[in-house]
Design a protein around this motif. Structure first.
Motif, short mmCIF file in Angstrom:
data_model
loop_
_atom_site.label_atom_id
_atom_site.label_comp_id
_atom_site.label_asym_id
_atom_site.label_seq_id
_atom_site.Cartn_x
_atom_site.Cartn_y
_atom_site.Cartn_z
N ILE A 48 51.19 29.12 47.38
CA ILE A 48 51.69 30.24 46.57
C ILE A 48 50.92 30.26 45.27
N ARG A 49 50.24 31.37 45.02
CA ARG A 49 49.39 31.48 43.83
C ARG A 49 49.92 32.65 42.99
N LEU A 50 50.52 32.29 41.85
CA LEU A 50 51.24 33.26 41.01
C LEU A 50 50.42 33.61 39.78
N PHE A 51 50.37 34.91 39.48
CA PHE A 51 49.75 35.41 38.25
C PHE A 51 50.82 36.12 37.44
N VAL A 52 50.95 35.76 36.16
CA VAL A 52 51.97 36.34 35.27
C VAL A 52 51.27 37.00 34.09
N GLY A 53 51.65 38.24 33.77
CA GLY A 53 51.04 38.88 32.61
C GLY A 53 51.46 40.34 32.51
N PRO A 54 51.01 41.03 31.47
CA PRO A 54 50.09 40.55 30.45
C PRO A 54 50.73 40.41 29.06
N ALA A 55 52.05 40.38 28.96
CA ALA A 55 52.70 40.45 27.64
C ALA A 55 52.78 39.09 26.95
N ASN A 56 53.34 38.11 27.64
CA ASN A 56 53.53 36.77 27.09
C ASN A 56 54.31 36.78 25.79
N PHE A 57 55.30 37.67 25.70
CA PHE A 57 56.13 37.71 24.49
C PHE A 57 56.83 36.37 24.30
N ALA A 58 56.78 35.87 23.07
CA ALA A 58 57.37 34.57 22.73
C ALA A 58 56.86 33.45 23.62
N GLY A 59 55.69 33.65 24.20
CA GLY A 59 55.09 32.64 25.06
C GLY A 59 55.77 32.48 26.40
N GLN A 60 56.60 33.45 26.80
CA GLN A 60 57.39 33.27 28.01
C GLN A 60 56.58 33.39 29.29
N GLN A 109 38.69 42.79 37.10
CA GLN A 109 40.10 42.38 37.10
C GLN A 109 40.79 42.80 38.39
N VAL A 110 40.50 44.00 38.86
CA VAL A 110 41.07 44.46 40.13
C VAL A 110 40.64 43.52 41.25
N GLU A 111 39.36 43.18 41.29
CA GLU A 111 38.85 42.29 42.33
C GLU A 111 39.48 40.91 42.19
N TYR A 112 39.64 40.45 40.97
CA TYR A 112 40.20 39.11 40.72
C TYR A 112 41.62 39.00 41.26
N LEU A 113 42.43 40.06 41.08
CA LEU A 113 43.84 39.99 41.47
C LEU A 113 44.12 40.50 42.88
N THR A 114 43.19 41.25 43.46
CA THR A 114 43.45 41.80 44.80
C THR A 114 42.57 41.17 45.88
N GLY A 115 41.64 40.30 45.48
CA GLY A 115 40.68 39.77 46.44
C GLY A 115 41.13 38.51 47.16
N GLY A 116 42.43 38.21 47.13
CA GLY A 116 42.94 37.05 47.85
C GLY A 116 43.18 35.83 46.98
N SER A 117 42.84 35.93 45.69
CA SER A 117 43.02 34.78 44.81
C SER A 117 44.50 34.49 44.54
N TYR A 118 45.32 35.56 44.54
CA TYR A 118 46.74 35.40 44.21
C TYR A 118 47.62 36.02 45.29
N THR A 119 48.73 35.34 45.57
CA THR A 119 49.69 35.87 46.54
C THR A 119 50.79 36.67 45.86
N HIS A 120 51.09 36.35 44.59
CA HIS A 120 52.18 36.99 43.86
C HIS A 120 51.71 37.33 42.43
N VAL A 121 52.12 38.49 41.95
CA VAL A 121 51.86 38.89 40.57
C VAL A 121 53.17 39.32 39.94
N LEU A 122 53.53 38.69 38.82
CA LEU A 122 54.72 39.06 38.06
C LEU A 122 54.26 39.83 36.83
N ILE A 123 54.57 41.14 36.82
CA ILE A 123 54.13 42.02 35.74
C ILE A 123 55.21 42.08 34.67
N GLU A 124 54.81 41.79 33.44
CA GLU A 124 55.75 41.75 32.32
C GLU A 124 55.81 43.09 31.58
N ALA A 125 57.04 43.51 31.28
CA ALA A 125 57.31 44.63 30.37
C ALA A 125 56.68 45.94 30.81
#
Length: 395
Positions: A48-60, A109-125
């Motif tokens: 499971i490869r998770l990407f979280v972004g792009p807000a990082n409010f309060a470092g969360q 960035q599109v290639e980085y996140l859609t080219g199989g590197s990540y299975t899950h993306v959590l989009i903030e805000a």
């Protein structure tokens, strides 16, 4: 002179050569620009490869990513933030804002996140992870990611979905009673992002329980702090003049005007020492928190924030105007009573006076703070919430 057909053929040949030259030059320029881009972090090597972004409010964004890695087997994560925020926090990837409009960076960035590197993306805000490639919110990003087979989740932090008009109707001390430009901007934002969250067919999360009013189908994803960073051996409520701390990141959202009006007379009387901290670097906050006895957080919105969690972890007496619905939700989900002393703008002064007068009771509340934070906000509970979503595609 060449015959007409020959001249036309020659002309077409010259144009083709010119176009080919332009294409070659454009490709060379693009490769040069790609090479000049800051490198992306290496994608994780895990199931499971998770990407979280792009807000990082309060470092969360960072702390949620680290919590998922620490507590969930087979999960590794990276996170991203835009550069240049008022308060800077660590992140795996920091993107300069001028790149958000750069087509070369967007393509990469599109290639980085859609080219199989990540299975899950959590989009903030509701903010786009692809810059302005599709729009200034994440609708197009969600579509692109899902079409590539990426599992997408959304998490709200606060003003992204908190509808000012609704808040003003239900909260006497709401900062949104004045219909100024600030109200208009946040109202439009909350309507736009609220539509995204409430029509999304995937998992949605909120960082504080009060936001469940605005995103009813979401799950509470508690904010995460490092309890050991705030732990200290400084006594509490033993000074003759207890130190009362207020550190507003946004005075309007914290009710700072009410805090100052209530604390200044007590300070002038010599009952307390009032300290207001502004623009203090995050690395200096643990020492500042340890030096206080009472921490006044917010009195106009309804939740308790990262600052309140840090103060509880530091063993301080924390005073916040927490919505009753938030307290009930916390109790029902965690089985624990929130160790925060209640006060509203009309009672801040009286509550602080009572805490000074009854120091035993004040210390009894403070001592419960570190245990509560370790149970609810050290990442264990948050990773369990994310674990309901972070599963292999086959399952």
């Amino acid at each position: 002179m060449l015959p007409g057909p020959a001249r036309k053929l020659l002309g077409r040949g010259k144009r083709a050569v010119a176009e080919s030259g332009k294409t070659l030059a454009a490709n060379v320029d693009r490769k040069r620009r790609e090479a000049a881009l800051p490198p992306n972090p290496k994608a994780p090597d895990s199931d499971i490869r998770l990407f979280v972004g792009p807000a990082n409010f309060a470092g969360q964004g960072t702390t949620w990513a680290r919590a998922a890695e620490k507590h969930l087997e087979g999960v590794k994560a990276r996170n991203m933030q835009y550069a240049g925020g008022a308060y800077r926090f660590p992140a795996d990837l920091e993107v300069e804002r001028e790149l958000l409009d750069d087509r070369v960076w967007q393509d990469r960035q599109v290639e980085y996140l859609t080219g199989g590197s990540y299975t899950h993306v959590l989009i903030e805000a509701g903010r786009p992870v692809f810059g302005t490639r599709f729009a200034r919110n994440a609708v197009g990003d969600v579509k692109t990611l899902k079409e590539a087979g990426v599992n997408v989740g959304l998490v709200a932090h606060g003003s992204d979905v908190r509808l000012p008009s609704r808040h003003a109707e239900t909260h006497e001390w709401s900062p949104f009673h004045e219909r100024d430009d600030f109200f208009v901007r946040l109202e439009a934002q909350a309507k736009r992002e609220g539509t995204l969250f409430n029509t999304f067919d995937g998992p949605t999360f909120v960082s504080t329980p009060d936001l469940l009013v605005d995103v009813p189908g979401a799950k509470w994803l508690p904010v995460v702090i490092e309890p050991e960073r705030w732990a200290n051996d400084q006594p509490v409520m033993e000074r003759e003049r207890p130190i009362v701390l207020h550190a507003p990141t946004n005075p309007r959202f914290k009710g700072t005007e009410y805090v100052e009006a209530a604390m200044q007379p007590l300070h002038d009387r010599g009952l307390i020492e009032y300290r207001r901290l502004t623009d203090i670097p995050s690395e200096e906050m643990p020492a500042a928190m340890a030096a206080a006895d009472i921490v006044l957080e917010q009195f106009v919105l309804g939740p308790y924030s990262v600052t309140a969690c840090e103060a509880m972890a530091a063993g301080r007496v924390v005073v916040v105007n927490v919505d009753e619905g938030v307290r009930k939700h916390v109790q029902s989900v965690t089985g624990r009573e929130l160790p925060i002393v209640p006060a509203d703008p009309t009672t801040i002064g009286a509550v602080v006076e009572q805490l000074v007068a009854d120091r035993e009771a004040a210390r009894a509340v403070a001592v419960r703070g570190p245990e509560y934070v370790r149970a609810v906000h050290d990442g264990t509970m948050s990773s369990a919430v994310l674990g309901t979503w972070l599963k292999p595609a086959a399952s």
